[in-house]
Design an enzyme around this catalytic site. Structure first.
Site, PDB file in Angstrom:
ATOM      1  N   CYS A 150      32.202  45.139  63.185  1.00  0.00           N
ATOM      2  CA  CYS A 150      32.305  45.723  61.922  1.00  0.00           C
ATOM      3  C   CYS A 150      30.932  46.090  61.113  1.00  0.00           C
ATOM      4  CB  CYS A 150      32.841  44.792  60.890  1.00  0.00           C
ATOM      5  SG  CYS A 150      34.504  44.245  61.146  1.00  0.00           S
ATOM      6  N   HIS A 155      39.313  49.665  56.052  1.00  0.00           N
ATOM      7  CA  HIS A 155      38.233  49.307  56.993  1.00  0.00           C
ATOM      8  C   HIS A 155      38.384  49.497  58.475  1.00  0.00           C
ATOM      9  CE1 HIS A 155      35.340  46.759  58.842  1.00  0.00           C
ATOM     10  NE2 HIS A 155      36.167  45.770  58.968  1.00  0.00           N
ATOM     11  N   CYS A 187      29.434  41.280  57.525  1.00  0.00           N
ATOM     12  CA  CYS A 187      30.020  40.458  58.528  1.00  0.00           C
ATOM     13  C   CYS A 187      30.518  41.030  59.722  1.00  0.00           C
ATOM     14  CB  CYS A 187      30.740  39.102  57.961  1.00  0.00           C
ATOM     15  SG  CYS A 187      32.564  40.144  57.172  1.00  0.00           S
TER      16      CYS A 187
END
Length: 438
Positions: free
Chosen positions: A103, A393, A424
């Protein structure tokens, strides 16, 4: 020496080089297997690049380098980013490289390009990422893999048949990639649920935070904030996961999806996995000014951290909690020295645990080695245009979305305005960066 580099060396001399964000581009993030179901991850990255190229008049130009990546990538794509560049309106002799930091990919790519700019190796570049749940690569079972390899190398029809003779029906079933940690077998959500329970983050707090994310993103869309950051695609003009009409009552009615008894995490307070791509144009400050391009913010510094989540000593998504204090110590800054904060909303609980950890005196002393609590953040300065809970996302695209958003927000506040990014990532890792308006 490249013509692009030679031009800059002549024009900038020995002065200190500054890497700046010129602008960004993404498409509205779409629900998985929805509006972009026919697009490959490469298609999405190419579209994001072409939107950026069109916005800043870069068609046919050779840039220093493009760095991007995808978490879910087909094995046949040796260099996804290079293929996207070759399919885009950029000059075909623009180099490109794949990076992957889960990510944190888009932010890691931003750091990579900005470091090269500051070192004088390039004058301009693009960073970003793309991911598509709709284009998820499938694997085959190990038995089928070995049989197919034997089949391909067999020289006779009899040998080819023999290579497949031991296969069973269940060997033929495709295997989707697991979005789970290899060392724990836990998904991101299940891992976060353990941390959420440890820190005692309530369902109500998570739902309230998620509601705020949707309201802020909806307001930003209504205000036209994204007009020069997003290019519509396939009739999609806004992020499809945005729910401007949601409420605490609706969120509270959702069943829990992660964690066992006493679970608090739902689909409503967890970021949806979407299809999309986001990229940012980075440049040496003088290079941008000479071309009359916007100079939104400079990349001040960055830090990557990892934690021992496999042993259970720390939560999987807690690495940014460690990265930010180290980053700010190097810069002689405090947590309160920022005008804006962008903390990736993998889950509402991820943000809430991060804030709780930094405010916890005992945790900061024992785990971070600080003299006391790291500090608190004014909630009015946090994720002011919403973030992943509402926008969605697409793993590798999130960093590019956040960098472009924050750079524009800081530029609107004027020179010297500072922003902090915290993202994160899988593997117990995290990426943090500081931007400052020029």
């Amino acid at each position: 020496m490249s013509s692009e580099h030679a031009e800059s060396t002549q024009s900038t001399g020995a002065r200190e080089r500054t890497a700046v964000v010129v602008g960004g581009n993404r498409m509205p993030f779409a629900k998985a297997r929805g509006s972009y179901a026919a697009d490959s991850t490469q298609d999405l990255l190419t579209a994001a690049l072409d939107g950026l190229v069109a916005r800043f008049g870069l068609a046919g130009q050779r840039l220093g380098e493009v760095a991007a990546g995808a978490v879910l990538k087909h094995g046949t794509l040796l260099n996804l980013t290079r293929e996207a560049v070759l399919s885009s309106a950029l000059a075909p002799d623009t180099p490109a490289v794949d990076l992957q930091q889960a990510c944190g990919t888009g932010l890691e790519a931003t750091i990579y390009i900005s470091n090269k700019i500051r070192l004088g190796q390039i004058d301009s570049g693009i960073a970003g990422g793309a991911d598509s749940i709709s284009d998820t690569p499938l694997e085959v079972s190990p038995r089928l893999q070995r049989a197919l390899l034997r089949f391909n190398s067999a020289k006779s029809p009899q040998a080819k048949l023999a290579a497949l003779a031991d296969l069973r029906l269940n060997d033929l079933a495709p295997i989707p990639p697991l979005i789970a940690e290899p060392r724990t077998g836990l998904s991101m959500g299940e891992s976060q649920a353990v941390t959420t329970a440890k820190w005692g983050i309530s369902r109500a707090a998570q739902d309230e935070y998620a509601l705020g994310s949707h309201r802020k993103l909806a307001a930003a869309w209504e205000s036209g904030f994204f007009d020069d950051l997003v290019t519509p695609r396939r009739g999609v003009t806004r992020d499809e996961s945005l729910r401007p009409d949601t409420s605490l009552e609706k969120l509270a009615a959702l069943p829990t999806v992660f964690g066992g008894p006493g679970a608090t995490m739902t689909a409503g307070n967890s970021s949806p996995l979407n299809d999309g791509a986001a990229v940012v144009l980075l440049a040496e400050e003088q290079w941008a000014r000479e071309r009359r391009l916007p100079v939104l913010a400079r990349i001040v510094d960055a830090e990557v951290a990892s934690v021992d989540y496999a042993s259970g000593k720390e939560g999987l998504l807690m690495a940014p909690v460690h990265a930010v204090p180290r980053l700010l110590a190097r810069q002689g800054m405090a947590l309160q020295d920022f005008d804006l904060y962008e903390i990736h909303e993998a889950f509402a609980a991820t943000v809430l645990v991060t804030l709780a950890a930094w405010a916890d005196d005992d945790y900061c002393r024992r785990t971070l080695g600080l003299p006391g609590a790291f500090g608190t953040i004014d909630p009015e300065k946090l994720n002011v245009t919403g973030s992943s809970l509402a926008a969605g996302h697409p793993f590798a695209a999130t960093g590019g979305r956040i960098v472009a958003t924050l750079a524009k927000l800081l530029a609107a506040r004027g020179p010297g305005a500072r922003g902090l990014i915290s993202i994160c990532a899988a593997g117990g890792q995290g990426v943090a960066a500081i931007l400052e308006a020029m």
